[in-house]
Scaffold this active site. Structure first.
Site, PDB file in Angstrom:
ATOM      1  N   SER A  12       0.823  -1.212   0.000  1.00 10.68           N
ATOM      2  CA  SER A  12       0.000   0.000   0.000  1.00 10.68           C
ATOM      3  C   SER A  12       0.854   1.257   0.000  1.00 10.68           C
ATOM      4  O   SER A  12       1.988   1.271   0.489  1.00 10.68           O
ATOM      5  CB  SER A  12      -0.917   0.023   1.221  1.00 10.68           C
TER       6      SER A  12
HETATM    7  N1  SAH Z   1      -0.668  -4.397   4.025  1.00 11.35           N
HETATM    8  C1  SAH Z   1      -0.130  -4.981   2.832  1.00 11.35           C
HETATM    9  C2  SAH Z   1      -1.096  -4.819   1.705  1.00 11.35           C
HETATM   10  C3  SAH Z   1      -1.050  -5.969   0.792  1.00 11.35           C
HETATM   11  S1  SAH Z   1      -2.295  -6.025  -0.447  1.00 11.35           S
HETATM   12  C4  SAH Z   1       1.222  -4.374   2.510  1.00 11.35           C
HETATM   13  O1  SAH Z   1       1.520  -3.284   3.006  1.00 11.35           O
HETATM   14  O2  SAH Z   1       1.986  -4.981   1.782  1.00 11.35           O
HETATM   15  C5  SAH Z   1      -3.580  -6.922   0.338  1.00 11.35           C
HETATM   16  C6  SAH Z   1      -3.309  -8.356   0.687  1.00 11.35           C
HETATM   17  O3  SAH Z   1      -4.562  -8.908   1.114  1.00 11.35           O
HETATM   18  C7  SAH Z   1      -2.806  -9.250  -0.449  1.00 11.35           C
HETATM   19  O4  SAH Z   1      -1.594  -9.818  -0.091  1.00 11.35           O
HETATM   20  C8  SAH Z   1      -3.912 -10.330  -0.566  1.00 11.35           C
HETATM   21  O5  SAH Z   1      -3.408 -11.605  -0.884  1.00 11.35           O
HETATM   22  C9  SAH Z   1      -4.535 -10.296   0.820  1.00 11.35           C
HETATM   23  N2  SAH Z   1      -5.898 -10.857   0.914  1.00 11.35           N
HETATM   24  C10 SAH Z   1      -6.923 -10.763   0.037  1.00 11.35           C
HETATM   25  N3  SAH Z   1      -8.006 -11.405   0.489  1.00 11.35           N
HETATM   26  C11 SAH Z   1      -7.671 -11.926   1.711  1.00 11.35           C
HETATM   27  C12 SAH Z   1      -8.368 -12.714   2.686  1.00 11.35           C
HETATM   28  N4  SAH Z   1      -9.643 -13.121   2.509  1.00 11.35           N
HETATM   29  N5  SAH Z   1      -7.718 -13.049   3.818  1.00 11.35           N
HETATM   30  C13 SAH Z   1      -6.416 -12.674   4.029  1.00 11.35           C
HETATM   31  N6  SAH Z   1      -5.709 -11.935   3.141  1.00 11.35           N
HETATM   32  C14 SAH Z   1      -6.320 -11.571   1.993  1.00 11.35           C
END
Ligand code: SAH
Length: 211
Positions: A67
């Site tokens: 993000s």
């Molecule tokens: N906070 C992270 C953002 C990553 S993007 C960072 O700073 O890198 C969001 C993430 O949510 C992705 O890795 C995706 O695989 C995960 N995601 C999507 N649906 C999900 C679910 N149902 N449970 C857990 N993680 C999930």
């Protein structure tokens, strides 16, 4: 190729966040310490491919992104976190948000659905951070209740089960929506739920596991 001065890049990122209106000193301090460049793939660590400290998201593989710093800071500031509180993050991704939370002195629980990302984040994060590979839709019942829940991916509606894992006076922040998304801030007070719509944002979808 010159080696970037990472501590200067972090200082510049924090000054930009301040100019953009972030004022929670715990958030700013933690983001000034956590080495964001270690949470992006090597390809993006050098400026010609995208600056890891620039105010934009970057790809982290598996079609996911880390993000944007402003959105991370904004969401964490809205949670008004106090050291020692228990926080659940859903969507660990690179682990960056979890690392900032850890640096802020809260107890971090984080869930990631893509096994490859969960594996990489485990390596990047301190052993203090509790990471569960799996589907965040059911939360983390054994570790509940939490003071705050931060969702880093967007469901189309607020997952009810997660509200049930908040403490009294607990807070939750999440992006909600399919094509157009808004951050929603939820508070549990006197047994009641208060909801507030906030910024328009763009997150990857929160997916459901196929069982
Ligand atoms: N906070 C992270 C953002 C990553 S993007 C960072 O700073 O890198 C969001 C993430 O949510 C992705 O890795 C995706 O695989 C995960 N995601 C999507 N649906 C999900 C679910 N149902 N449970 C857990 N993680 C999930």
């Amino acid at each position: 190729m010159s080696i970037p001065n990472r501590s200067q890049q972090r200082k510049d990122m924090v000054s930009l966040l301040e100019r953009m209106g972030i004022s929670d000193s715990r958030v700013l301090q933690a983001m000034g310490i956590v080495e964001r460049h270690l949470f992006v793939p090597e390809f993006y660590r050098f400026q010609q491919h995208g600056d890891p400290y620039g105010d934009y998201p970057l790809p982290i593989g598996c079609d996911q992104t880390i993000s944007q710093p402003f959105v991370v800071a904004y969401m964490l500031e809205k949670m008004k976190l106090i050291p020692g509180e228990k926080v659940l993050e859903i969507g660990t991704g690179s682990g960056y948000v979890a690392a900032v939370l850890d640096e802020m002195g809260v107890e971090v629980f984080t869930i990631e659905i893509i096994p490859e990302l969960a594996r990489r984040a485990t390596q990047a994060l301190s052993s203090r951070v509790h990471l569960l590979p799996g589907d965040g839709y059911s939360g983390w019942q054994e570790k509940a209740p939490f003071d705050a829940i931060i969702i880093s991916c967007a469901p189309t509606e607020i997952p009810r089960i997660l509200i049930g894992q908040l403490k009294e006076n607990g807070r939750m922040i999440l992006p909600v929506g399919k094509f157009s998304q808004r951050l929603v801030i939820l508070k549990r007070k006197d047994g009641k739920i208060q909801l507030k719509e906030d910024l328009a944002v763009r997150f990857v979808p929160m997916v459901k596991s196929r069982k």
